[in-house]
Design a protein around this motif. Structure first.
Motif, short mmCIF file in Angstrom:
data_model
loop_
_atom_site.label_atom_id
_atom_site.label_comp_id
_atom_site.label_asym_id
_atom_site.label_seq_id
_atom_site.Cartn_x
_atom_site.Cartn_y
_atom_site.Cartn_z
N GLY A 39 33.96 48.64 -2.81
CA GLY A 39 35.28 49.03 -2.33
C GLY A 39 35.73 50.34 -2.95
N ILE A 40 36.21 51.25 -2.11
CA ILE A 40 36.75 52.52 -2.59
C ILE A 40 38.17 52.75 -2.09
CG2 ILE A 40 34.51 53.64 -2.94
CD1 ILE A 40 34.98 55.12 -0.26
N GLY A 41 38.66 51.85 -1.25
CA GLY A 41 40.01 51.98 -0.73
C GLY A 41 40.47 50.69 -0.08
N ALA A 42 41.78 50.49 -0.09
CA ALA A 42 42.37 49.32 0.56
C ALA A 42 43.83 49.65 0.85
CB ALA A 42 42.28 48.09 -0.34
N GLY A 43 44.42 48.90 1.75
CA GLY A 43 45.82 49.15 2.03
C GLY A 43 46.37 48.20 3.07
N ASP A 44 47.69 48.26 3.21
CA ASP A 44 48.38 47.43 4.19
C ASP A 44 48.37 48.08 5.57
OD1 ASP A 44 49.02 45.46 2.32
OD2 ASP A 44 50.85 46.51 1.73
N PHE A 101 34.76 51.25 7.24
CA PHE A 101 36.19 51.04 7.34
C PHE A 101 36.38 49.75 8.14
CE2 PHE A 101 40.15 52.08 9.88
CZ PHE A 101 41.02 51.74 8.86
N GLU A 102 37.15 48.80 7.57
CA GLU A 102 37.20 47.46 8.16
C GLU A 102 38.62 46.90 8.18
OE1 GLU A 102 35.08 43.11 7.39
OE2 GLU A 102 34.64 44.78 6.07
N ARG A 103 38.87 46.12 9.23
CA ARG A 103 40.07 45.29 9.28
C ARG A 103 39.59 43.85 9.40
NH1 ARG A 103 45.50 45.68 13.09
NH2 ARG A 103 46.55 43.99 12.00
N ASP A 104 40.10 42.98 8.53
CA ASP A 104 39.63 41.59 8.53
C ASP A 104 40.57 40.68 9.30
OD1 ASP A 104 41.77 40.91 6.84
OD2 ASP A 104 40.54 40.84 5.03
N ALA A 105 40.24 39.39 9.33
CA ALA A 105 40.99 38.41 10.11
C ALA A 105 42.44 38.24 9.65
CB ALA A 105 40.28 37.06 10.09
N TYR A 149 43.08 45.97 5.46
CA TYR A 149 42.20 47.12 5.65
C TYR A 149 41.43 47.40 4.37
CZ TYR A 149 45.23 47.96 9.64
OH TYR A 149 45.94 47.83 10.81
N SER A 150 40.16 47.75 4.53
CA SER A 150 39.36 48.12 3.37
C SER A 150 38.40 49.24 3.74
CB SER A 150 38.59 46.92 2.81
OG SER A 150 37.66 46.44 3.77
N LEU A 151 38.05 50.02 2.74
CA LEU A 151 37.10 51.12 2.89
C LEU A 151 36.05 50.92 1.81
CD1 LEU A 151 36.46 53.82 4.32
CD2 LEU A 151 37.88 54.93 2.57
N LEU A 188 42.91 54.85 4.39
CA LEU A 188 42.12 56.06 4.60
C LEU A 188 42.64 57.26 3.81
CD1 LEU A 188 41.68 55.67 8.45
CD2 LEU A 188 39.91 55.34 6.70
N SER A 189 43.69 57.08 3.04
CA SER A 189 44.31 58.20 2.33
C SER A 189 43.34 58.90 1.37
CB SER A 189 45.57 57.75 1.59
OG SER A 189 45.24 56.86 0.55
N ILE A 190 42.30 58.20 0.93
CA ILE A 190 41.31 58.81 0.05
C ILE A 190 40.63 60.01 0.73
CG2 ILE A 190 39.42 57.28 0.77
CD1 ILE A 190 38.46 57.29 -2.14
N TRP A 191 40.59 60.00 2.06
CA TRP A 191 39.94 61.07 2.82
C TRP A 191 40.91 62.11 3.34
CZ3 TRP A 191 36.47 57.23 5.87
CH2 TRP A 191 35.30 56.99 5.15
#
Length: 131
Positions: free
Chosen positions: A109-114, A89-93, A97-99, A120-123
């Motif tokens: 990639g299995i997830g992304a969002g603002d 689970f990552e936040r970039d510069a 957000y990406s998972l 994290l909604s996939i979980w």
């Protein structure tokens, strides 16, 4: 988890000069420290903890590692009997957000969002379907 404040290395250094100039006029701008967009916020960590705590307590996850750098903040999920992180689970510069999932041949990639919650909604548990 505790996040120590960080300053953004790309912040505008002229802001200090403006604050000093205004100090002589009696009107002082608020002292604002820019938060680095590549760092998880306390709310992000709460969203992640809401997902992680049940998985850790039930033994589905073995642990979580944190990896921070200039351009990212990551939480790496370890599974029991697996010798490498499997989820990231990552936040970039840019504050995105990406998972991702690692299947031994690389990260996918299995997830992304603002927001962290959206990513994290996939979980998140879903309501049971009604027949």
């Amino acid at each position: 988890m505790t996040i120590l404040p960080t300053s953004d290395p790309s912040a505008d250094p002229s802001a200090d000069a403006v604050a000093v100039a205004d100090a002589g006029t009696g009107s002082r701008p608020p002292n604002v420290i820019q938060f680095c967009r590549a760092r998880f916020t306390p709310e992000d960590l709460e969203d992640f903890s809401a997902v992680a705590e049940p998985k850790l307590s039930h033994g589905h996850w073995a642990g979580v590692l944190r990896e921070s750098g200039r351009d990212h903040d990551r939480l790496l999920v370890l599974l029991p009997e697996v010798d490498r992180p499997v989820f990231r689970f990552e936040r970039d510069a840019k504050g995105r957000y990406s998972l991702s999932f690692n299947d031994r041949s690389g990260w996918y990639g299995i997830g992304a969002g603002d927001s962290a919650a959206e990513c994290l909604s996939i979980w998140r548990p879903r309501r049971p379907r009604r027949p």
